[in-house]
Design an enzyme around this catalytic site. Structure first.
Site, PDB file in Angstrom:
ATOM      1  N   ALA A 275       5.166  28.559 -14.113  1.00 46.54           N
ATOM      2  CA  ALA A 275       5.007  27.542 -14.926  1.00 46.54           C
ATOM      3  C   ALA A 275       4.161  28.182 -16.880  1.00 46.54           C
ATOM      4  O   ALA A 275       4.719  29.597 -17.129  1.00 46.54           O
ATOM      5  CB  ALA A 275       4.059  26.948 -15.060  1.00 46.54           C
ATOM      6  N   GLU A 277       2.201  27.913 -20.760  1.00 43.87           N
ATOM      7  CA  GLU A 277       1.879  27.003 -21.102  1.00 43.87           C
ATOM      8  C   GLU A 277       1.700  27.063 -23.000  1.00 43.87           C
ATOM      9  O   GLU A 277       1.051  26.642 -23.645  1.00 43.87           O
ATOM     10  CB  GLU A 277       0.116  27.484 -20.937  1.00 43.87           C
ATOM     11  N   GLU A 311      -2.464  26.806 -16.699  1.00 43.11           N
ATOM     12  CA  GLU A 311      -1.299  26.588 -17.839  1.00 43.11           C
ATOM     13  C   GLU A 311      -2.364  26.260 -19.029  1.00 43.11           C
ATOM     14  O   GLU A 311      -2.719  26.115 -20.207  1.00 43.11           O
ATOM     15  CB  GLU A 311      -0.249  25.595 -17.693  1.00 43.11           C
TER      16      GLU A 311
END
Ligand code: BES
Ligand code: ZN
Length: 753
Positions: A275, A277, A311
């Site tokens: 992932a 951010e 995140e």
């Protein structure tokens, strides 16, 4: 000639020269998804801070067509030379006339290929009713914004961004900020986004694709959306809910509201990491954002909470307050990791996530015991090597030393200091020292004195402990997995319990060795029942080497079930590390493992299983004849919890039973336990007839698939072919990814465990 020489002066430096500082980017990208190309224009407001004939910024694999600098008096300057240096990744604009100090606008026209390399602005594919179609996504961290548009691509060169994109009218276009307007021209729409607050280039993002979304609002009125593949938006609910809750939680924890009007999250079908951010637009690998209660494992659910919290935490730690330079990357990643456990613990107290945090600590201890390790604050010589710093030292050692400091200073002071730090450096950049000085001001402790050796130097200490009547002797040396020793001069917060968790002491070990009198805790230390456990709850980032007498007492304490799970984890973890470093014998490790026979705790058992895997791996290379005996010994250790758990979940059972069942069954199959292997293959047969059989759950499928792969051989491909069919027919990322992971387990030639 003279000019070329002048360009040489910019080469071989990690950072850009600072003649000019960017203030605002007005970026327009025009996408051609069928040709997989795009063109763009960028107008960059810059302050020239030193008279210069050169502007040096970053660009990579871009075709630059047109460049013009306009100063505040409207005078235009066109460069006499435009040099794109692919090695240095910069764009040098050479002007015949010097640009004077003051404001100006640098306009650049460029174009590029939308490739499939998962970095910069890249192409990925999705299925639209069975038809493969292209979408476009950005991944800029750490240094790939420069592949998308020319920019000053350094975290400290923050600016505001006003973005517009031309995209096919049927697609959704997302960026960091909300849309202000859209203009349709035939089947191309131009989407204009609001101007962002000041931010670093690596956090800029654009996503263009076909999605279905769900939305919710935080208690502060921030609109949160989860963008999912068409038809799968129900699978985004868990992540959406986590994001709303963690946004609220961090606003309170940092006493600072979330700084953008919206937060979008997108599940991206092809993604290099887990992932990212991006400010206001978090991107995820599909498997990290989509939760499917039938196909996702319990471990995956837990991981999702950590990932979303991590995140979302970056929206403050990283996005609002950013590291000055990549040397301080750990401030981003170590803190987001630590704080993600804190949030998960608040949202799901029943998961006891802090005890699972020990897997982070151990991961850090293992890597930092290598001579090739590096300090947490790491020197960066070259842009392309920055990616290497996203490693276990930044994330795991980083988060573990934060936890050590937090337990030393206390939760309240720590929280107060962090919110002061966030407020003070809001919209700015900070270094490790900046955080230490805020913590020192709030706590009165000289934090940098204590922490410098932990962040500026690689490695960590092992504390040797001996008892002499009523005295405990502590001595530190550097721990290295090679068995070699370095000097030990860390300032180590040490705590220990003696015979009970109520009887404890703590002190700072500031010298190589120290004696501590324990006569105030016990009259006599002769009694063999009196155990002493150093590093209570494993909150410190160090290992402990107990003299034989003390180790024997701890074994008894484990047998009598007198210790907390975290301490049982730590004792085994340190013993294995010392054995691997040839500081302890294998037989002493095995006799310690033997006292974990009746263990039921998840965190302790996962560590026991890991130690088993490691011992089998090392010994099957070093002493091949021993491997089978060792496997049998480990099978016997695991049978007690395995029999208790069985294959099928029990209605109302706890979170840990589900986590543990998955791991123990896999371990028994890997160690070759006949009965488990046979049961696994039988259950797999039922799955072949009925993909929804209740006999295999998301948690137990892993063991079955491993059994299939171990049973497969060059001459027996039948089961493997069946598993391949299950993979091909699967329509969830969860099932596909699970099977892909286990395809590599093959017990043919070359496979040893
Ligand atoms: N900032 C990173 C993403 C990243 C990693 C960018 C490496 C560039 C290079 C992000 O916050 C992150 O840490 N993601 C992790 C998951 C996280 C929960 C540990 C990842 O992608 O694995
Ligand atoms: Zn991160």
């Amino acid at each position: 000639m003279e000019q070329k020489q002048s360009i040489e002066q910019f080469k071989g430096r990690a950072r850009l020269p600072n003649f000019a500082i960017p203030r605002r980017y007005d970026l327009h990208l025009r996408l051609d998804l069928s040709a997989c190309t795009y063109s763009g224009t960028v107008q960059i407001n810059v302050s020239i801070v030193e008279e210069t004939k050169f502007l040096v910024l970053n660009a990579l694999e871009l075709d630059v067509h047109e460049v013009c600098f306009t100063n505040s008096h409207g005078q235009q300057y066109r460069p006499s030379d435009v040099v794109l240096d692919g090695d240095e990744e910069f764009l040098v604009l050479v002007f015949d006339q010097a640009l004077g100090v003051g404001e100006g606008v640098l306009g650049i026209g460029f174009s590029a290929v939308l490739d499939a390399h998962l970095k910069g602005f890249y192409k990925c594919t999705y299925l639209d009713g069975g038809e493969k179609k292209n979408m476009a996504v950005t991944q800029f961290e750490p240094v790939d914004a420069r592949r998308c548009f020319p920019c000053w691509d350094e975290p400290a060169l923050k600016a505001t961004f006003k973005i517009a994109v031309d995209v096919p009218s049927e697609l959704t276009a997302l960026s960091n900020m909300p849309i202000i307007s859209e203009k349709l021209d035939a089947n191309v729409k131009t989407v204009y986004f609001e101007e962002s607050p000041i931010m670093s280039t690596y956090l800029v993002a654009v996503v263009v694709g076909l999605f279905e979304h769900i939305e919710d609002t935080t208690s502060d009125g921030v609109k949160v959306r989860a963008y999912c593949p068409v038809g799968k938006s129900d699978k985004g609910e868990f992540a959406l809910n986590l994001a709303v809750k963690t946004l609220d939680l961090f606003s309170k924890y940092f006493s600072t509201p979330y700084s953008l009007p919206k937060l979008d999250m997108v599940a991206v079908p092809e993604f290099s990491g887990g992932a990212m951010e991006n400010y206001g637009l978090i991107t995820y690998r599909e498997n990290e954002m989509l939760y499917d209660h039938l196909h996702s494992t319990t471990a995956r659910k837990q991981r999702m909470a950590i990932v979303v919290a991590h995140e979302v935490a970056h929206q403050w730690f990283g996005n609002l307050v950013t590291m000055e330079w990549w040397t301080d990357l750990w401030l981003n990643e170590g803190f987001a990791t630590w704080v993600s456990y804190m949030a998960t613990d608040i949202l799901f107290p029943e998961w006891k996530i802090w005890s699972q945090f020990l897997q982070q600590t151990t991961g850090g201890l293992v890597k930092d015991a290598l001579e090739q390790s590096h300090p947490i604050e790491v020197e960066i010589h070259q842009a392309r090597s920055i990616l290497e710093v996203f490693d276990d030292i930044s994330y795991k050692k980083g988060s573990a030393v934060i936890r050590m400091l937090q337990s030393y200073l206390g939760d309240d002071i720590f929280q107060k200091s962090l919110s002061s730090y966030i407020k003070r450096f809001s919209g700015k950049n900070a270094k490790t020292e900046d955080l230490w000085s805020v913590l020192s001001e709030e706590s009165g402790v000289k934090v940098s004195e204590m922490m410098d050796a932990w962040t500026k130097k690689k490695g960590y200490p092992v504390i040797s402990v001996k008892a002499k009547e009523h005295i405990l002797e502590f001595e530190q040396t550097q721990f290295l997995s090679s068995g070699l020793q370095g000097d030990g001069n860390w300032i180590v917060p040490i705590n220990f319990s003696l015979a009970s968790y109520d009887r404890h002491k703590s002190f700072l070990l500031e010298t190589k060795s120290r004696e501590v009198d324990i006569s105030d805790l016990v009259d006599s230390f002769d009694n063999e029942q009196l155990w002493v456990k150093i590093n209570i709850y494993q909150s410190g980032f160090y290992r402990v080497n107990y003299e034989d007498k003390l180790a024997a007492r701890l074994r008894k304490a484990i047998e009598h079930n007198s210790l907390e799970a975290t301490d049982k984890f730590g004792i085994l973890d340190d013993a294995y590390a010392l054995c691997e470093a040839c500081e302890q014998s294998l037989s002493s490790l095995l006799s310690l493992m033997d006292v974990y026979r009746k263990e039921v705790d998840y965190i302790v058992l996962t560590n026991l299983i890991n130690v088993c895997y490691n011992v089998v791996k090392i010994s099957s290379e070093a002493i091949p004849d021993s491997a089978n005996d060792l496997k049998q010994f480990f099978i016997n250790l695991l049978l007690f919890p395995a029999e208790r758990l069985g294959w099928d979940s029990i209605p109302g059972e706890d979170h840990f039973s589900a986590l543990l069942r998955a791991e123990i069954l896999q371990a028994l199959v890997i160690f070759g336990h006949d009965q488990t292997q046979k049961e696994a293959l039988d259950r797999f047969q039922t799955l072949l007839n009925d993909r929804n059989t209740p006999l295999l759950s998301a948690d137990t499928k892993g063991a079955a698939y491993i059994a299939v792969m171990r049973n497969a051989s060059i001459s027996n491909r039948k089961d493997f072919e069946s598993l391949l069919n299950v993979y091909r027919e699967a329509n969830t990322v969860q099932e596909k990814e699970r099977i892909l992971r286990f395809f590599c387990i093959f017990s043919g030639p070359g496979y040893s465990s």
